[in-house]
Motif scaffolding. Structure first.
Motif, short mmCIF file in Angstrom:
data_model
loop_
_atom_site.label_atom_id
_atom_site.label_comp_id
_atom_site.label_asym_id
_atom_site.label_seq_id
_atom_site.Cartn_x
_atom_site.Cartn_y
_atom_site.Cartn_z
N THR A 277 46.38 51.08 43.21
CA THR A 277 45.45 51.73 44.13
C THR A 277 44.09 51.05 44.17
O THR A 277 43.38 51.16 45.15
N ILE A 278 43.73 50.32 43.10
CA ILE A 278 42.41 49.70 43.07
C ILE A 278 42.39 48.27 43.61
O ILE A 278 41.35 47.76 43.96
N GLY A 279 43.52 47.61 43.67
CA GLY A 279 43.57 46.23 44.16
C GLY A 279 43.16 45.23 43.09
O GLY A 279 42.46 45.57 42.14
N HIS A 280 43.64 44.00 43.24
CA HIS A 280 43.35 42.94 42.27
C HIS A 280 43.21 41.61 42.99
O HIS A 280 43.89 41.35 43.97
N HIS A 281 42.34 40.76 42.47
CA HIS A 281 42.21 39.38 42.94
C HIS A 281 41.92 38.54 41.70
O HIS A 281 40.85 38.65 41.10
N TYR A 282 42.90 37.74 41.29
CA TYR A 282 42.79 36.94 40.09
C TYR A 282 42.80 35.46 40.41
O TYR A 282 43.49 35.01 41.32
N GLU A 283 42.04 34.69 39.62
CA GLU A 283 42.18 33.25 39.59
C GLU A 283 42.79 32.92 38.23
O GLU A 283 42.28 33.35 37.20
N CYS A 284 43.89 32.17 38.26
CA CYS A 284 44.64 31.90 37.04
C CYS A 284 44.68 30.40 36.78
O CYS A 284 44.86 29.60 37.70
N ILE A 285 44.53 30.04 35.50
CA ILE A 285 44.55 28.64 35.09
C ILE A 285 45.60 28.47 34.01
O ILE A 285 45.61 29.20 33.01
N SER A 286 46.46 27.49 34.19
CA SER A 286 47.54 27.20 33.25
C SER A 286 46.98 26.57 31.98
O SER A 286 46.10 25.70 32.04
#
Length: 126
Positions: A35-44
């Motif tokens: 319900t809150i939403g997410h926006h992630y930047e991911c680094i291997s």
């Protein structure tokens, strides 16, 4: 292809399980995580130049996975302290799980994209 079929079967609950998990209607309920939403930047951790983003708008069960200027629509599922982004299409699959409490992720690629990796995600906002 075998991984994609296994993943599909693993994500498809029986009607009894669906009723027990999601109520008598068997409909999927949106959890607080979604319900809150997410926006992630991911680094291997395997390759620091391998950076991608995942995004989910508040209240939606569909989001995006973007890497190297290419964006894919993904299904989104939430667990206790995880959000999973799943893509199955075009002879390939992506199953990315972000642990919201630690920011760590694991991703496995199937089919044409075969491989796996892990690393860290940073919450950018919703």
């Amino acid at each position: 292809m075998k991984r994609a079929i296994f993943l599909l079967l693993a994500l498809t609950p029986s009607s009894i399980y669906a009723q027990a998990e999601h109520g008598e209607s068997g409909e999927h309920q949106i959890t607080d995580m979604l319900t809150i939403g997410h926006h992630y930047e991911c680094i291997s951790e395997k390759d620091l130049s391998h950076v991608f983003t995942v995004h989910q708008n508040a209240g939606e069960e569909i989001g995006t996975y973007a890497m190297n200027g290419e964006e894919k629509e993904v299904m989104i599922f939430s667990g206790l302290d995880t959000v999973s982004y799943v893509y199955i299409k075009d002879n390939s699959s992506i199953n990315l799980t972000v642990h919201t409490d630690s920011g760590k992720f694991e991703v496995s690629y199937g089919g044409d994209l075969f491989g796996e990796e892990h690393g860290t995600c940073t919450l950018l906002g919703s």
